[in-house]
Design an enzyme around this catalytic site. Structure first.
Site, short mmCIF file in Angstrom:
data_model
loop_
_atom_site.label_atom_id
_atom_site.label_comp_id
_atom_site.label_asym_id
_atom_site.label_seq_id
_atom_site.Cartn_x
_atom_site.Cartn_y
_atom_site.Cartn_z
CG ASN A 206 -0.30 0.07 2.46
OD1 ASN A 206 0.69 0.61 3.05
ND2 ASN A 206 -0.35 -1.20 3.33
CG ASP A 275 -6.56 -5.16 5.99
OD1 ASP A 275 -5.91 -5.17 7.19
OD2 ASP A 275 -7.49 -4.37 5.63
N1 CTP Z 1 -3.77 -3.39 12.06
C1 CTP Z 1 -3.28 -4.50 12.55
N2 CTP Z 1 -2.98 -5.80 11.65
C2 CTP Z 1 -3.91 -5.59 10.68
C3 CTP Z 1 -4.83 -4.55 10.12
C4 CTP Z 1 -4.46 -3.61 10.55
O1 CTP Z 1 -2.28 -4.46 13.30
N3 CTP Z 1 -3.79 -6.75 9.75
C5 CTP Z 1 -3.75 -2.12 12.83
C6 CTP Z 1 -3.09 -1.03 12.08
O2 CTP Z 1 -1.66 -1.00 12.30
C7 CTP Z 1 -4.01 0.20 12.54
C8 CTP Z 1 -5.18 -0.42 13.06
O3 CTP Z 1 -4.97 -1.61 13.08
O4 CTP Z 1 -3.47 0.73 13.85
C9 CTP Z 1 -6.26 0.00 11.97
O5 CTP Z 1 -5.60 -0.56 10.80
P1 CTP Z 1 -6.56 -0.03 9.28
O6 CTP Z 1 -5.81 -0.51 8.12
O7 CTP Z 1 -6.95 1.62 9.37
O8 CTP Z 1 -7.87 -0.90 9.52
P2 CTP Z 1 -8.31 -2.16 9.25
O9 CTP Z 1 -8.25 -2.86 10.97
O10 CTP Z 1 -7.35 -3.10 8.63
O11 CTP Z 1 -9.72 -2.37 8.84
P3 CTP Z 1 -9.98 -1.83 7.26
O12 CTP Z 1 -8.98 -2.20 6.36
O13 CTP Z 1 -11.24 -2.53 6.67
O14 CTP Z 1 -10.34 -0.08 7.41
#
Ligand code: CTP
Length: 401
Positions: A206, A275
């Site tokens: 990303n 993710d």
């Molecule tokens: N995070 C994590 N592990 C993952 C995904 C996210 O530890 N696999 C943590 C990120 O470091 C951040 C928080 O969760 O502090 C939110 O990450 P974000 O990418 O905004 O959200 P997601 O939980 O991945 O949800 P979405 O992508 O659906 O918005």
């Protein structure tokens, strides 16, 4: 650094031009900068340059028109830090032997502020025992000496003697000006993207640059914390003075975070973790073939959710970041609750001046009790200090309660 005052003493070396950039950087940090120059320094850069940059009168003549009769006493006693950059062999000798024969040397003699000396000279001069012994004398008396950089020098030789880059001097100055209010705390910070390999030459990732996480790690280190930075691949140099763990994939990051979480007082997850990852990682480069190609993805572990669900075993203030492109607060609140966080820093990553690749950020900080703090557009360094202030306050409230 608002309210801090620095005296920049410029002595007569070719690197004096770099001090002009240092003035600009210090001022960007809201530091009041007053410049004093030796007579020989004015042969390299004019006082007018420093006057225009700092907005303050520059003193370069003890008995000249600038300033008042007791400025040489007041400057070093009212400021928080004196930086001598560049510091020539001659000026180092004067400071070591108590000579006060111009404005800057008398100012140093009368100073109560901390003094940071940044030597810059030819390598043979720097390595001369007389200069080394003078530097040792200064160290013994509490002066802080920055190691000069290595490399090609203006005189055509190579070796130690280069003035450290203005940004390195700024970092050292910030450390000396900081209250060390995070001293004794262990802080784990994650930063950057993770990349998930498809084959030996391709990956999914990303647009995270890592700037926010690195700003947090730098600020926490400057404020005295014991910092572990777990970072995905970025173009940034790790800030000095911390433990750096380089990782590539989300699974690597998970492993590193769990290996390091024990004993942490604050954990801040600024990383943009992928993710999903490809189910299979091809051993050889995938060759061009059919008109369409499907890639099967499987879910990565959610590191923050795992940390939040086991927080009782390893108590720490848990801070997440939420990268959103719509419904900023509502989406961030959901993450705060589902991941069991103390606070979440939400930013709109679709905005031009706040988000992944910018140097600025505009964030909303949402707390587990429902409060929301709205911040204006700030540099990522300032956002870092704000986030650390808030995390520290939550920790202190937790200790009291
Ligand atoms: N995070 C994590 N592990 C993952 C995904 C996210 O530890 N696999 C943590 C990120 O470091 C951040 C928080 O969760 O502090 C939110 O990450 P974000 O990418 O905004 O959200 P997601 O939980 O991945 O949800 P979405 O992508 O659906 O918005």
């Amino acid at each position: 650094m608002n309210g801090k005052e620095v005296i920049l003493g410029v002595t007569g070396g070719i690197a004096a031009y770099k001090s002009a950039e240092l003035v600009r950087l210090l001022m960007e940090d809201d530091i009041l900068v007053k410049v004093a120059m030796t007579k020989s320094a004015t042969k390299f850069v004019t006082p007018l340059t420093f006057e225009a940059l700092s907005g303050e009168s520059v003193i370069h003549d003890m008995f000249g028109q600038e300033g008042t009769a007791i400025d040489h006493i007041q400057w070093g006693q009212e400021s928080d830090l004196i930086i001598i950059a560049p510091a020539t062999a001659n000026f180092i000798g004067k400071m070591a032997h108590g000579i006060g024969d111009d404005f800057l040397s008398t100012c140093v003699l009368a100073a109560t502020a901390k003094i940071l000396v940044c030597p810059s000279m030819n390598t043979r001069m720097f390595e001369n025992p007389a200069v080394q012994e003078n530097l040792d004398l200064l160290k013994k008396r509490g002066f802080i000496i920055m190691e000069p950089g290595q490399g090609a020098l203006a005189c055509g030789t190579e070796g130690p003697g280069r003035l450290p880059e203005p940004d390195e001097i700024l970092q050292q100055a910030r450390k000396l000006l900081s209250d060390q209010d995070l001293s004794g705390l262990k802080i784990l910070i994650t930063a950057g993207p993770t990349t998930e390999p498809i084959d030996p030459v391709r990956y999914i990732s990303n647009r995270s640059s890592g700037k926010m996480g690195y700003a947090l790690a730098r600020a926490a280190t400057l404020r005295g914390a014991d910092v572990i930075l777990v970072s995905g691949p970025t173009d940034l140099n790790p800030p000095p003075g911390l433990n750096f763990c380089q990782v590539i994939t989300a699974e690597d990051m998970r492993r590193s975070v769990f290996e390091n979480r024990s004993g942490c007082d604050i954990i801040i997850k600024a990383a943009a973790v992928s993710d999903y990852r490809p189910r299979d990682h091809a051993a050889q480069k995938i060759k061009k073939g059919p008109e369409s190609l499907s890639l099967e993805l499987v879910k990565n572990p959610d590191i923050l959710t795992e940390l939040g669900s086991t927080i009782e075993e390893f108590p720490a203030v848990l801070v997440g970041f939420a990268a959103e492109t719509e419904d900023l607060v509502a989406n961030a609140e959901k993450k705060l609750k589902s991941k069991n966080l103390d606070m979440i820093v939400a930013n709109d990553v679709s905005s031009k001046d706040a988000g992944f690749e910018t140097d600025t950020n505009r964030v909303k900080i949402i707390y587990s009790d429902g409060r929301v703090d709205d911040s204006p557009l700030m540099t990522k360094d300032k956002v870092a200090d704000l986030v650390l202030d808030r995390a520290k306050a939550i920790r202190e409230a937790g200790l009291e309660g």
